[in-house]
Design a protein around this motif. Sequence first.
Motif, short mmCIF file in Angstrom:
data_model
loop_
_atom_site.label_atom_id
_atom_site.label_comp_id
_atom_site.label_asym_id
_atom_site.label_seq_id
_atom_site.Cartn_x
_atom_site.Cartn_y
_atom_site.Cartn_z
N GLU A 63 9.99 33.86 100.96
CA GLU A 63 10.73 34.78 100.09
C GLU A 63 10.70 34.40 98.62
OE1 GLU A 63 13.38 34.25 103.82
OE2 GLU A 63 11.79 33.17 102.78
N ASN A 64 10.45 33.13 98.30
CA ASN A 64 10.61 32.74 96.89
C ASN A 64 9.38 32.06 96.27
OD1 ASN A 64 10.66 30.16 98.02
ND2 ASN A 64 12.80 29.77 97.56
N ILE A 65 8.27 32.04 96.98
CA ILE A 65 7.09 31.34 96.45
C ILE A 65 6.16 32.32 95.72
CG2 ILE A 65 5.76 31.58 98.60
CD1 ILE A 65 4.62 28.79 98.06
N GLU A 66 5.67 31.88 94.56
CA GLU A 66 4.70 32.62 93.77
C GLU A 66 3.54 31.68 93.43
OE1 GLU A 66 4.56 35.78 93.08
OE2 GLU A 66 6.49 36.28 94.00
N PRO A 67 2.41 32.22 92.93
CA PRO A 67 1.25 31.35 92.70
C PRO A 67 1.52 30.16 91.78
CG PRO A 67 0.62 33.65 92.51
CD PRO A 67 2.10 33.63 92.64
N TRP A 68 2.32 30.37 90.75
CA TRP A 68 2.49 29.33 89.75
C TRP A 68 3.96 28.93 89.55
CZ3 TRP A 68 -2.36 28.00 89.30
CH2 TRP A 68 -3.37 28.98 89.35
N LYS A 69 4.84 29.44 90.39
CA LYS A 69 6.27 29.14 90.19
C LYS A 69 7.06 29.49 91.45
CE LYS A 69 7.51 33.74 88.47
NZ LYS A 69 8.14 34.51 87.40
N ILE A 70 8.33 29.08 91.43
CA ILE A 70 9.29 29.49 92.45
C ILE A 70 10.18 30.56 91.82
CG2 ILE A 70 11.36 28.76 93.72
CD1 ILE A 70 8.84 27.93 95.07
N SER A 71 10.41 31.64 92.56
CA SER A 71 11.25 32.72 92.04
C SER A 71 12.71 32.30 92.02
CB SER A 71 11.08 33.97 92.91
OG SER A 71 12.03 34.95 92.56
N ASN A 72 13.36 32.54 90.89
CA ASN A 72 14.79 32.23 90.76
C ASN A 72 15.67 33.30 91.38
OD1 ASN A 72 14.43 29.76 89.38
ND2 ASN A 72 14.11 30.84 87.46
N ASP A 73 15.06 34.37 91.88
CA ASP A 73 15.85 35.45 92.48
C ASP A 73 16.30 35.11 93.89
OD1 ASP A 73 15.44 36.94 90.19
OD2 ASP A 73 13.63 37.91 90.98
N LYS A 74 15.68 34.11 94.49
CA LYS A 74 16.00 33.76 95.88
C LYS A 74 16.12 32.25 95.98
CE LYS A 74 16.26 35.54 100.17
NZ LYS A 74 17.14 36.65 100.57
N ILE A 75 17.32 31.73 95.69
CA ILE A 75 17.56 30.30 95.75
C ILE A 75 18.05 29.95 97.15
CG2 ILE A 75 18.78 28.34 94.75
CD1 ILE A 75 16.87 29.74 92.83
N LEU A 76 17.20 29.33 97.92
CA LEU A 76 17.52 28.98 99.29
C LEU A 76 17.74 27.48 99.43
CD1 LEU A 76 14.82 31.14 101.09
CD2 LEU A 76 17.26 31.63 101.04
N LYS A 77 18.72 27.12 100.25
CA LYS A 77 18.94 25.71 100.58
C LYS A 77 19.01 25.56 102.09
CE LYS A 77 21.26 24.17 96.35
NZ LYS A 77 20.34 23.07 96.01
N VAL A 78 18.54 24.44 102.57
CA VAL A 78 18.55 24.16 104.00
C VAL A 78 19.46 22.96 104.27
CG1 VAL A 78 16.46 22.73 103.81
CG2 VAL A 78 17.16 23.64 106.03
N LEU A 79 20.28 23.08 105.28
CA LEU A 79 21.06 21.95 105.76
C LEU A 79 20.10 21.06 106.55
CD1 LEU A 79 23.54 20.30 106.43
CD2 LEU A 79 24.17 22.01 108.15
N TYR A 80 19.81 19.89 106.01
CA TYR A 80 18.75 19.04 106.55
C TYR A 80 19.36 17.72 107.02
CZ TYR A 80 14.04 16.97 106.77
OH TYR A 80 12.86 16.39 107.19
N PRO A 81 19.67 17.62 108.31
CA PRO A 81 20.37 16.44 108.82
C PRO A 81 19.45 15.28 109.18
CG PRO A 81 20.14 18.03 110.57
CD PRO A 81 19.49 18.64 109.35
N HIS A 82 18.43 15.06 108.40
CA HIS A 82 17.46 14.01 108.68
C HIS A 82 17.19 13.23 107.40
CE1 HIS A 82 16.63 15.90 112.55
NE2 HIS A 82 16.64 17.05 111.90
#
Length: 266
Positions: A63-82
Amino acid sequence: LLSKSEDKWINKINQSASKVIGDLFKVRVGIKTTADKVFIRQDWEDQISVPEASILKDLISQENIEPWKISNDKILKVLYPHFSLNGKKKTIKLEEYPKAKKYLLMHKDRLSSRKYLIDAGREWFEIWVPQNPSYWELPKLVFPDISSYPRFYFDESKRIVNGNCYWMEAKTPDEINQLLLIQGIANSSLMTKYHDLMFNNKLYSGRRRYFSQYVEKYPIPDLTSKASRDIISIVKKLNSPNLVNKEPLIRKLELKVAEAFGVDPL
């Protein structure tokens, strides 16, 4: 089936290459949570219990990846218990993260229903395929599995990669330059044409599949050639977050990629 001119063009590209991506890097898939709605959110601040910031990690996703940047319109975070300890994957102790524990307990029924995880001797709140946590610290090239155009993004921000994307990590400065060269070539119209001719696997609306077994076969020119060095230089500029107008550099990149393979620009 290729026409004679297409076959000639493909052969020229292949003969001009010194390697393929698979000779240089292992293309990995991102994490697989098997419960994305629990682990991945854009609205963490709205939850009754917000997990500790140290285990809420920025996420690169379809949803947020572009060729030369990350889109600021979709800020995703993952709960990463590792986490990584001496290069090995470890799982957090919930007692040390009371906010995350409270949040996860609200979803315990769903998470515990993942019988395959429990049968494997894993904790009920783990991510099914977390990959090696130490690798997230490394510079990496990321691209989505499905896309209508190439979206190869170079990440140095230690983001985690979602399971709808693939990635390659660099462990040395030389490997960083190799990833930058790959990024420039993979994002070019030349390699898009090569992809379509060699791996004709489109979905609806012209969306392509960028399977790892396809991308690992992308040809790469001599890493020490002037054209390759020029491509790396251009890509570094294109990756700059301060660059406003990318079009002149993209046109220059297209010319250099064609030059690297000894063919006419498209």
